[in-house]
Design an enzyme around this catalytic site. Structure first.
Site, mmCIF file in Angstrom:
data_model
loop_
_atom_site.group_PDB
_atom_site.id
_atom_site.type_symbol
_atom_site.label_atom_id
_atom_site.label_comp_id
_atom_site.label_asym_id
_atom_site.label_seq_id
_atom_site.Cartn_x
_atom_site.Cartn_y
_atom_site.Cartn_z
ATOM 1 N N LYS A 47 0.848 -1.207 0.000
ATOM 2 C CA LYS A 47 0.000 0.000 0.000
ATOM 3 C C LYS A 47 0.881 1.253 0.000
ATOM 4 C CE LYS A 47 -3.386 2.774 0.399
ATOM 5 N NZ LYS A 47 -4.121 3.069 -0.839
ATOM 6 N N GLY A 48 0.513 2.257 -0.790
ATOM 7 C CA GLY A 48 1.282 3.490 -0.914
ATOM 8 C C GLY A 48 1.615 4.107 0.433
ATOM 9 N N GLY A 74 -7.067 7.794 -1.459
ATOM 10 C CA GLY A 74 -6.269 8.941 -1.038
ATOM 11 C C GLY A 74 -5.100 8.570 -0.141
ATOM 12 N N LEU A 75 -4.448 7.443 -0.478
ATOM 13 C CA LEU A 75 -3.211 7.049 0.204
ATOM 14 C C LEU A 75 -3.354 6.907 1.717
ATOM 15 C CD1 LEU A 75 -0.535 9.112 -1.782
ATOM 16 C CD2 LEU A 75 -0.999 6.667 -1.964
ATOM 17 N N CYS A 131 -0.315 9.060 -8.439
ATOM 18 C CA CYS A 131 -1.559 8.860 -7.695
ATOM 19 C C CYS A 131 -2.551 9.974 -8.028
ATOM 20 C CB CYS A 131 -1.321 8.835 -6.188
ATOM 21 S SG CYS A 131 -2.858 8.623 -5.273
ATOM 22 N N ASN A 194 -0.662 3.194 -13.684
ATOM 23 C CA ASN A 194 -1.498 3.559 -12.552
ATOM 24 C C ASN A 194 -2.927 3.738 -13.086
ATOM 25 O OD1 ASN A 194 -2.464 4.561 -10.044
ATOM 26 N ND2 ASN A 194 -0.470 5.468 -9.612
ATOM 27 N N THR A 195 -3.843 4.162 -12.231
ATOM 28 C CA THR A 195 -5.238 4.257 -12.663
ATOM 29 C C THR A 195 -5.473 5.430 -13.612
ATOM 30 O OG1 THR A 195 -5.685 5.525 -10.671
ATOM 31 C CG2 THR A 195 -6.195 3.179 -10.604
ATOM 32 N N GLY A 267 -4.093 -6.459 -9.815
ATOM 33 C CA GLY A 267 -4.631 -5.447 -8.898
ATOM 34 C C GLY A 267 -6.067 -5.717 -8.529
ATOM 35 N N THR A 268 -6.968 -5.057 -9.242
ATOM 36 C CA THR A 268 -8.395 -5.128 -8.942
ATOM 37 C C THR A 268 -8.925 -6.566 -8.894
ATOM 38 O OG1 THR A 268 -8.640 -2.972 -9.972
ATOM 39 C CG2 THR A 268 -10.648 -4.261 -9.722
#
Lengths: 305, 260
Positions: A47-48, A74-75, A131, A194-195, A267-268
């Protein structure tokens, strides 16, 4: 036929197999360890992380989309110190690479967290300049080649000789420019994508579903975008790429690797099937065997251009 | 190691225009199901829609368990359209459920809307544990549903409806306040819409009565990894974003921060 060679060497980061899990989708491994043997995973992008603990964004933080989802976490994370003290020792019990995803709001902060983390017992740093869910920093660094060069160069210098991955944003005009900037600045490896930024609006309330309005889109819907970006990037850089974006089965893995990824992240898909990593590893191994491929590295970049 | 299960749908019952229940077989190797726990249901095997639907357990039997589901979109419609005998992939039971180690007889169960489902299983478990019926206060917008089944687990059900179609016209808090005024209450267990949880908590605070709230939030992984289903929780002087799926879904009213 004996088992194919699954080991990959990403410019100094050696993984016992090419299947890793994407940052933000796997926590620090604890929850998924109840469902899957973490020893079967090549590496874990945790996790970030930020210097100080972060509470993250208000709820709702998730909205489903056609074959995908938006998140706006949001990290949220316990901070780098907590990670080093509590999560590294936990993850070290397993034969999997620890890849620390690090974040900052300015270059000084990126360097500070990079310096601290590079001295910790991690196998690699994943510099997150992409991010979409934080106000300051994040994506702002990842969309301009000059900024990408600057922050990567500074973090490279702050990280000693620790293996350094730069995680790229798809929300850019030309991914090749960005990738080349990171490579020139000293990145050992790239991870992408990334997203994608996205939005869902509730037509009854006429408000966005996410409390923060905009979020990061992931899941199978983004896969073709990600494959294209890996393909384009692999055509111009010499450093290896960890490909990700909507991977949920072995065919997706093969597709990304043919496009030029030396390893991949799931990921997802972890949210849908907590044991997806093991299933994909098994299916990938069977695929290689039935196609008489004795080394996974033999398919990397082998798409016919 | 935990796993997901493909479970056979043994029965389906339509309760109203928008609510139905399914009965699933309970495999022998499934862990015990605590009231308030839930399952992540894969709406369809072809992968669309993507994410699992979090659904609370409304009754547990020896070899089966029941889920009560509100039709809210494509996912729940796909689940509704599954045929008896077909299987559905589930993750769970997950979450903590209600905290019942110190449960006292002088407690009250409150449910609202689709939120009556998890507290039905709670009523069943408490009835078994204490060999007595607990007061149950149920709130509905209009026509109540599942009362026949619910009445098996309590003879002390009171109803409030917004429309006034039956029971007391208004909200469950009106019914609840009567109990709080007249009796010494230990705990109020509650599941329902956000506004109801908040109203019950505020009311019980005035009477110094403990509340356990079953919270609802949009989820993705269901096991605590993705951090999308958070709820603001007081921890000492700090406010932390706790995970509804893993740290909850039941929280004490005293720790939930409603106005973030």
């Amino acid at each position: 036929m004996s088992n194919p060679i699954m080991k990959v060497d990403l410019n100094g980061l050696v993984l016992h197999n090419p299947i890793t899990v994407a940052s933000g989708t796997f926590g620090f491994g604890r929850e998924y360890a109840e469902y899957v043997d973490l020893n079967d995973i090549g590496g874990i992008m945790v996790k970030g992380l930020t210097l100080k603990p972060r509470a993250g964004n208000p709820s709702p933080r998730v909205a489903e989309t056609p074959m995908g989802m938006l998140n706006s976490v949001g990290l949220q994370n316990p901070g780098i110190e907590y990670f080093i003290e509590h999560e590294i020792p936990y993850l070290r019990q397993f034969n999997t690479a620890i890849i620390a995803n690090i974040n900052g709001t300015n270059i000084e902060e990126y360097c500070e967290i990079a310096e601290i983390t590079s001295k910790a017992d991690v196998d690699s740093l994943e510099l997150n300049i992409s991010c979409p869910n934080v106000k300051a920093g994040g994506l702002a660094f990842g969309t301009d080649p000059n900024m990408v060069y600057k922050v990567t160069k500074a973090v490279r210098e702050a990280s000693g000789n620790k293996h350094l991955i730069v995680k790229l944003s798809p929300n850019v005009k030309d991914i090749k420019e960005i990738a080349l900037a990171a490579e020139e600045a000293g990145a050992d490896c790239l991870s992408m994508i990334n997203t994608l930024t996205g939005m869902v609006i509730d037509i009854n309330s006429r408000t966005p579903i996410l409390a923060r309005g905009i979020g990061g889109m992931s899941g199978p819907a983004v896969k073709p975008v990600a494959v294209r970006m890996v393909y384009e990037t692999a055509g111009v850089v010499k450093i290896p790429i960890i490909g990700m974006g909507g991977i949920s089965n072995y065919k997706d893995v093969v597709e990304f690797m043919l496009a030029g990824a030396g390893a991949i992240s799931i990921g997802t898909a972890n949210f849908v099937d907590p044991r997806v990593t093991k299933r994909v590893l098994n299916d990938l191994t069977s695929y290689l065997k039935s196609n008489n491929i004795d080394n996974i590295n033999d398919i990397v970049g082998k798409v016919i251009r | 190691m935990k796993k997901t299960y493909d479970l056979k749908i043994m029965d389906r019952e339509v309760l109203s225009q928008e609510v139905f229940k399914i009965l699933l077989e309970k495999p022998a190797d499934m862990p015990e199901i605590i009231p308030g726990q839930f399952f992540g249901l894969k709406a369809d095997d072809n992968g669309y829609p993507l994410l699992r639907r979090p659904i609370s357990v409304s009754r547990v039997d020896a070899n089966s368990f029941e889920l009560t589901i509100k039709l809210v979109g494509q996912g729940t419609e796909l689940i509704y359209n599954k045929k008896i005998g077909e299987t559905i992939n589930v993750l769970g039971p997950v979450g903590n459920g209600f905290y019942l180690e110190e449960a006292k007889k002088n407690s009250i169960i409150v449910g609202g809307g689709i939120g009556i489902s998890p507290v039905k299983e709670l009523a069943r478990v408490l009835k078994n544990k204490f060999n007595d019926d607990f007061p149950v206060l149920l709130g509905f917008r209009d026509e109540p549903f599942d009362l026949e089944d619910f009445s098996l687990y309590s003879s002390k059900i009171e109803i409030a409806t917004e429309s006034g179609i039956t029971g007391t016209k208004g909200y469950v808090t009106t019914l609840l306040e009567e109990h709080l005024k007249e009796n010494e209450i230990d705990t109020v267990y509650v599941c329902g819409p956000h506004v109801m949880l908040k109203a019950v908590k505020l009311l019980c605070d005035r009477y110094n009565v403990t509340t356990q709230l079953l919270m609802e939030e949009r989820m993705a992984c269901g096991i605590g990894a993705c951090l999308v289903c958070t709820c603001a929780i007081k921890e000492g002087t700090e406010i932390k974003n706790k995970r509804v799926c893993k740290d909850g879904p039941v929280f004490y009213g005293s720790e939930v921060v409603f106005d973030v």
